[in-house]
Design an enzyme around this catalytic site. Structure first.
Site, short mmCIF file in Angstrom:
data_model
loop_
_atom_site.label_atom_id
_atom_site.label_comp_id
_atom_site.label_asym_id
_atom_site.label_seq_id
_atom_site.Cartn_x
_atom_site.Cartn_y
_atom_site.Cartn_z
N GLU A 15 0.82 -1.22 0.00
CA GLU A 15 0.00 0.00 0.00
C GLU A 15 0.85 1.26 0.00
OE1 GLU A 15 -3.07 0.70 3.03
OE2 GLU A 15 -3.61 -1.41 2.80
N ASP A 16 1.90 1.27 0.78
CA ASP A 16 2.60 2.52 1.08
C ASP A 16 4.02 2.64 0.54
OD1 ASP A 16 0.33 3.22 2.46
OD2 ASP A 16 1.10 2.58 4.39
#
Length: 183
Positions: free
Chosen positions: A70-71
């Site tokens: 996600e990051d």
């Protein structure tokens, strides 16, 4: 002294911590102190091992890696290459598609919670518990009280779908929800 199997497991966990630390090295939490982001996945793994008594290495590794796709620039293929299919599969289940609008991502978390694998449910419970504890201690910069309360309500909707997974974490979450009049 550790036997060979124990030593191998320790090496695998440390290799995973190192991988996650490298991936998250430039990230900070949104709190006033700008805490290093890696503290969050380590905190999630800590909840699993120390509070919920989970010893499944794949679950611990997935907890450490749960935000990398996600990051960061990490891919699911990279996770599989380094940590195997089981860890990748758990991470896939707990990863939001950042291409979707926030409201849609949240709705999907709520919708998919009850049909997730046991392992993914464990990671999700520990993730929510860690996030809510952080929110109780320090409001992220630029978050209003309303946004904080909204996150607590959203988290309760997600964790309601995880009921029956781990009594220890569920009870700790319920204690937090009681203080917010969500029970």
């Amino acid at each position: 002294m550790l036997n060979h199997l124990q030593a191998d497991l320790v090496r695998e966990v440390i290799r995973c911590v190192n991988f996650a630390a490298i991936k998250h090295r430039k990230q900070r939490r949104k709190d006033a102190e700008e805490t290093p982001y890696i503290n969050h996945p380590i905190g999630v793994a800590h909840i699993l091992t120390e509070e919920a008594n989970i010893s499944d290495i794949a679950v611990i590794q997935a907890a450490l890696l749960h935000d990398t796709v996600e990051d960061t620039d990490t891919t699911f293929e990279e996770i599989e290459e380094h940590f195997g299919t089981k860890v990748r599969d758990i991470v896939v289940e707990v990863t939001d598609d950042k291409k979707l609008p926030s409201k849609e991502r949240k709705a999907l978390q709520i919708k998919h919670a009850s049909s997730s694998s046991y392992e993914a449910k464990l990671v999700k419970l520990a993730d929510k518990l860690n996030n809510l504890r952080d929110l109780e201690n320090c409001t992220p910069k630029y978050w209003s009280k309303a946004r904080v309360e909204e996150y607590f309500k959203f988290s309760k909707q997600v964790t309601d779908g995880l009921k029956g997974t781990n009594t220890v974490m569920e009870e700790k979450l319920d204690e937090i929800y009681k203080t917010r009049n969500l029970l």
